[in-house]
Motif scaffolding. Structure first.
Motif, PDB file in Angstrom:
ATOM      1  N   THR A 285       0.832  -1.211   0.000  1.00 54.34           N
ATOM      2  CA  THR A 285       0.000   0.000   0.000  1.00 54.34           C
ATOM      3  C   THR A 285       0.865   1.259   0.000  1.00 54.34           C
ATOM      4  O   THR A 285       0.578   2.220  -0.718  1.00 54.34           O
ATOM      5  CB  THR A 285      -0.931   0.008   1.228  1.00 54.34           C
ATOM      6  OG1 THR A 285      -1.809  -1.113   1.148  1.00 54.34           O
ATOM      7  CG2 THR A 285      -1.745   1.289   1.266  1.00 54.34           C
TER       8      THR A 285
ATOM      9  N   SER B  27      -1.766   7.702   1.872  1.00 56.56           N
ATOM     10  CA  SER B  27      -2.920   6.812   2.007  1.00 56.56           C
ATOM     11  C   SER B  27      -4.128   7.376   1.275  1.00 56.56           C
ATOM     12  O   SER B  27      -4.842   6.644   0.578  1.00 56.56           O
ATOM     13  CB  SER B  27      -3.254   6.594   3.485  1.00 56.56           C
ATOM     14  OG  SER B  27      -2.177   5.968   4.154  1.00 56.56           O
ATOM     15  N   ALA B  28      -4.373   8.661   1.416  1.00 53.21           N
ATOM     16  CA  ALA B  28      -5.514   9.293   0.753  1.00 53.21           C
ATOM     17  C   ALA B  28      -5.399   9.185  -0.756  1.00 53.21           C
ATOM     18  O   ALA B  28      -6.387   8.934  -1.462  1.00 53.21           O
ATOM     19  CB  ALA B  28      -5.620  10.756   1.180  1.00 53.21           C
TER      20      ALA B  28
ATOM     21  N   SER C  35      -3.865   6.839  -2.472  1.00 54.96           N
ATOM     22  CA  SER C  35      -4.109   5.454  -2.869  1.00 54.96           C
ATOM     23  C   SER C  35      -5.595   5.128  -2.862  1.00 54.96           C
ATOM     24  O   SER C  35      -6.107   4.489  -3.779  1.00 54.96           O
ATOM     25  CB  SER C  35      -3.354   4.514  -1.922  1.00 54.96           C
ATOM     26  OG  SER C  35      -3.602   3.168  -2.254  1.00 54.96           O
ATOM     27  N   TYR C  36      -6.312   5.571  -1.829  1.00 62.05           N
ATOM     28  CA  TYR C  36      -7.729   5.247  -1.707  1.00 62.05           C
ATOM     29  C   TYR C  36      -8.570   5.938  -2.779  1.00 62.05           C
ATOM     30  O   TYR C  36      -9.524   5.360  -3.294  1.00 62.05           O
ATOM     31  CB  TYR C  36      -8.246   5.656  -0.321  1.00 62.05           C
ATOM     32  CG  TYR C  36      -7.593   4.925   0.825  1.00 62.05           C
ATOM     33  CD1 TYR C  36      -7.216   3.593   0.698  1.00 62.05           C
ATOM     34  CD2 TYR C  36      -7.341   5.565   2.034  1.00 62.05           C
ATOM     35  CE1 TYR C  36      -6.600   2.921   1.750  1.00 62.05           C
ATOM     36  CE2 TYR C  36      -6.744   4.887   3.096  1.00 62.05           C
ATOM     37  CZ  TYR C  36      -6.364   3.570   2.939  1.00 62.05           C
ATOM     38  OH  TYR C  36      -5.763   2.900   3.966  1.00 62.05           O
TER      39      TYR C  36
ATOM     40  N   THR D  27      -6.728   5.349  -7.131  1.00 65.30           N
ATOM     41  CA  THR D  27      -6.728   4.030  -7.758  1.00 65.30           C
ATOM     42  C   THR D  27      -8.063   3.682  -8.403  1.00 65.30           C
ATOM     43  O   THR D  27      -8.094   3.252  -9.565  1.00 65.30           O
ATOM     44  CB  THR D  27      -6.338   2.946  -6.737  1.00 65.30           C
ATOM     45  OG1 THR D  27      -5.083   3.283  -6.151  1.00 65.30           O
ATOM     46  CG2 THR D  27      -6.221   1.592  -7.418  1.00 65.30           C
TER      47      THR D  27
ATOM     48  N   ALA E  50     -13.421   3.092  -3.962  1.00 60.90           N
ATOM     49  CA  ALA E  50     -12.658   3.779  -2.919  1.00 60.90           C
ATOM     50  C   ALA E  50     -12.968   3.193  -1.543  1.00 60.90           C
ATOM     51  O   ALA E  50     -12.072   2.992  -0.719  1.00 60.90           O
ATOM     52  CB  ALA E  50     -12.967   5.274  -2.942  1.00 60.90           C
TER      53      ALA E  50
ATOM     54  N   THR F 158     -11.347  -0.207  -1.213  1.00 63.13           N
ATOM     55  CA  THR F 158      -9.915  -0.055  -0.976  1.00 63.13           C
ATOM     56  C   THR F 158      -9.633   0.311   0.465  1.00 63.13           C
ATOM     57  O   THR F 158      -8.712  -0.220   1.096  1.00 63.13           O
ATOM     58  CB  THR F 158      -9.337   1.043  -1.899  1.00 63.13           C
ATOM     59  OG1 THR F 158      -9.626   0.718  -3.261  1.00 63.13           O
ATOM     60  CG2 THR F 158      -7.832   1.156  -1.737  1.00 63.13           C
ATOM     61  N   TYR F 159     -10.444   1.204   1.003  1.00 60.33           N
ATOM     62  CA  TYR F 159     -10.228   1.685   2.370  1.00 60.33           C
ATOM     63  C   TYR F 159     -10.505   0.609   3.420  1.00 60.33           C
ATOM     64  O   TYR F 159      -9.737   0.448   4.379  1.00 60.33           O
ATOM     65  CB  TYR F 159     -11.121   2.898   2.627  1.00 60.33           C
ATOM     66  CG  TYR F 159     -10.971   3.476   4.016  1.00 60.33           C
ATOM     67  CD1 TYR F 159      -9.888   4.284   4.337  1.00 60.33           C
ATOM     68  CD2 TYR F 159     -11.907   3.192   5.013  1.00 60.33           C
ATOM     69  CE1 TYR F 159      -9.737   4.806   5.617  1.00 60.33           C
ATOM     70  CE2 TYR F 159     -11.768   3.713   6.295  1.00 60.33           C
ATOM     71  CZ  TYR F 159     -10.683   4.516   6.591  1.00 60.33           C
ATOM     72  OH  TYR F 159     -10.534   5.021   7.857  1.00 60.33           O
TER      73      TYR F 159
ATOM     74  N   PRO G 210      -5.419  -4.104  -0.834  1.00 65.82           N
ATOM     75  CA  PRO G 210      -6.550  -3.168  -0.955  1.00 65.82           C
ATOM     76  C   PRO G 210      -6.698  -2.558  -2.345  1.00 65.82           C
ATOM     77  O   PRO G 210      -7.824  -2.415  -2.847  1.00 65.82           O
ATOM     78  CB  PRO G 210      -6.216  -2.097   0.095  1.00 65.82           C
ATOM     79  CG  PRO G 210      -5.345  -2.793   1.079  1.00 65.82           C
ATOM     80  CD  PRO G 210      -4.520  -3.767   0.283  1.00 65.82           C
ATOM     81  N   GLU G 211      -5.586  -2.190  -2.971  1.00 66.79           N
ATOM     82  CA  GLU G 211      -5.669  -1.532  -4.286  1.00 66.79           C
ATOM     83  C   GLU G 211      -6.261  -2.465  -5.344  1.00 66.79           C
ATOM     84  O   GLU G 211      -7.068  -2.044  -6.184  1.00 66.79           O
ATOM     85  CB  GLU G 211      -4.286  -1.045  -4.719  1.00 66.79           C
ATOM     86  CG  GLU G 211      -3.767   0.145  -3.923  1.00 66.79           C
ATOM     87  CD  GLU G 211      -3.327  -0.233  -2.530  1.00 66.79           C
ATOM     88  OE1 GLU G 211      -3.302   0.655  -1.653  1.00 66.79           O
ATOM     89  OE2 GLU G 211      -3.006  -1.421  -2.294  1.00 66.79           O
TER      90      GLU G 211
ATOM     91  N   GLY H 261      -9.979  -2.764  -4.711  1.00 68.14           N
ATOM     92  CA  GLY H 261     -10.662  -1.557  -5.182  1.00 68.14           C
ATOM     93  C   GLY H 261     -10.796  -1.515  -6.689  1.00 68.14           C
ATOM     94  O   GLY H 261     -11.842  -1.110  -7.229  1.00 68.14           O
TER      95      GLY H 261
END
Length: 436
Positions: free
Chosen positions: A209, A341-342, A344-345, A348, A387, A390-391, A398-399, A402
């Motif tokens: 991540t 982190s934001a 990525s969420y 993606t 999103a 993913t979160y 997670p990615e 998502g």
């Protein structure tokens, strides 16, 4: 006089790039290599290795950047075939207005934030080098203004000057990094690396991540540069060979430096071994090549948000850079991890809905692509679901979860909803076009 200005300051922003302006894939690959070799990449490599042993860290880096590059190759190919930046390329998946309020806004905010962060890192390291290497107390606020402004000049002129900068800088950065790692591995560093056991318990999923978050903005904005690629294959090659070797290499260097010397800041390490000038060159070149892309993509995103004329890109880029410089004076560095982190969420799944729209439902037909007026709520819903997936995912990558959720939901919605007012693939005209 007019032609001279056009040859120096890039004026193509939202409109289609003409064939005469297209560039070879190695030229674009150098730009990507320059973007991923940066001081924050060394810090991200250090963060990944804080929770994993060295071999597992390298694996997490490859998987993370592999995910990013897979997205980039598809998005870059679309931009190459349509000749449009990502913020325009996504205007069917999210709608013309929807892309302005989602991707363009997110890219503008994140790229300005990255510009601010890179500027303050550069300024802080520069001041440290001036103090330890030359005994000069250089004010950090002045260093932010100085380097932030100099880096902004390249972004102002656009892709032409950016390409020249990266062709010169990337080979030098590679030599400096290899030399820096060789120093770190000496005097017991190699033994420390082989025996290293992480103090933290981040785990593989966290490492992946962090790696994805470190350059996911590259996937979201890759069309900004790859619209200049000659075709889809050329665009994909530039992403693959421009990002994977240089990107994973930079992350690995950060891990090695952190484990062997306890300091992931290569510029400080050069200063400690009596080579402050070399450290300063690494600092400046690594930050410069990356920060140019931050300001450049921010400028394009803002032009799309307000639907300005193409020739306003340069001045808008300058304004975005100035905002970034001002933010750098406010200490945005302290929000670095949450910022990754934001990104990525949120970013993606936007990349995923664009891919689902163009390559799955649109069958990769550039001649059938056109913006969808207003907001494509089907794409917006798919993005939000992706999103959230993913979160909240805590068991898989997670990615990837998502991406899968976004693609499946968008496909289902476009299959179920038949009203052309909401679905760009519904209706006789669109249906016929997508079947060509």
């Amino acid at each position: 006089m007019t032609e001279s200005k056009k040859s120096h300051v890039e004026t193509i922003t939202l409109e289609q790039v003409p064939d005469s302006e297209k560039k070879s894939w190695p030229a674009i690959a150098f730009i990507w290599a320059g973007n991923v070799i940066c001081v924050p990449a060394l810090m991200i490599g250090s963060m990944v290795s804080a929770g994993l042993d060295f071999k597992s860290s390298i694996l997490a880096m490859f998987i993370g950047y592999g995910i990013v590059v897979a997205l980039m190759m598809l998005i870059a190919a679309q931009s190459a075939e349509t000749g449009r930046p990502t913020t325009v390329a996504v205007s069917r998946a999210l709608g013309d207005r929807g892309s302005q309020l989602t991707l363009s806004l997110i890219v503008a905010v994140s790229m300005i934030g990255w510009y601010a962060y890179q500027t303050i890192v550069c300024a802080s390291s520069f001041c440290t080098l001036m103090q330890t290497g030359f005994g000069l107390a250089f004010p950090e606020w002045l260093a932010c203004i100085l380097w932030g402004t100099l880096m902004l000049i390249t972004a102002f002129y656009g892709i032409g000057l950016t390409n020249v900068l990266n062709v010169i800088s990337v080979p030098l950065l590679f030599v400096f990094l290899v030399y820096g790692v060789s120093i770190a591995l000496g005097d017991g560093g190699a033994a420390a690396l082989s025996a290293y056991q992480p103090a933290g318990d981040g785990g593989m999923m966290v490492g992946i991540t962090i790696s994805v978050g470190g350059f996911i903005s590259g996937a979201a904005t890759c069309g900004d540069y790859n619209r200049y690629s000659k075709d889809g294959k050329s665009a994909a090659l530039s992403c693959l060979f421009g990002v994977i070797p240089a990107g994973v290499g930079a992350l690995a260097c950060g891990a090695v430096l952190s484990i062997c010397s306890g300091d992931s800041d290569i510029t400080a390490m050069f200063a400690n071994v009596g080579l402050p000038v070399a450290g300063m060159l690494v600092l400046i070149l690594a930050t410069w090549t990356t920060n140019v892309g931050n300001a450049y993509s921010a400028g394009i995103a803002v032009v799309n948000i307000f639907k300005m004329k193409d020739d306003k890109r340069a001045i808008v880029t300058a304004v975005c850079g100035v905002i970034g410089i001002l933010l750098s004076l406010g200490g945005i560095v302290y929000y670095f991890v949450d910022f990754l982190s934001a990104l990525s969420y949120l970013i993606t799944p936007i990349c995923a809905v664009l891919i689902a729209d163009y390559w799955i439902l649109g069958r990769g037909k550039s001649e059938g692509w056109e913006p969808f007026p207003g907001v494509n709520w089907l794409g917006i819903i798919a993005w939000i679901c992706g999103a959230l997936a993913t979160y909240f995912d805590k068991f898989l990558i997670p990615e990837l979860v998502g991406i899968a959720v976004t693609i499946v939901i968008y496909w289902i919605l476009c299959t179920v909803v038949k009203n052309p007012k909401y679905n760009p693939f519904a209706g006789e005209t669109v249906h016929k076009r997508s079947m060509v």
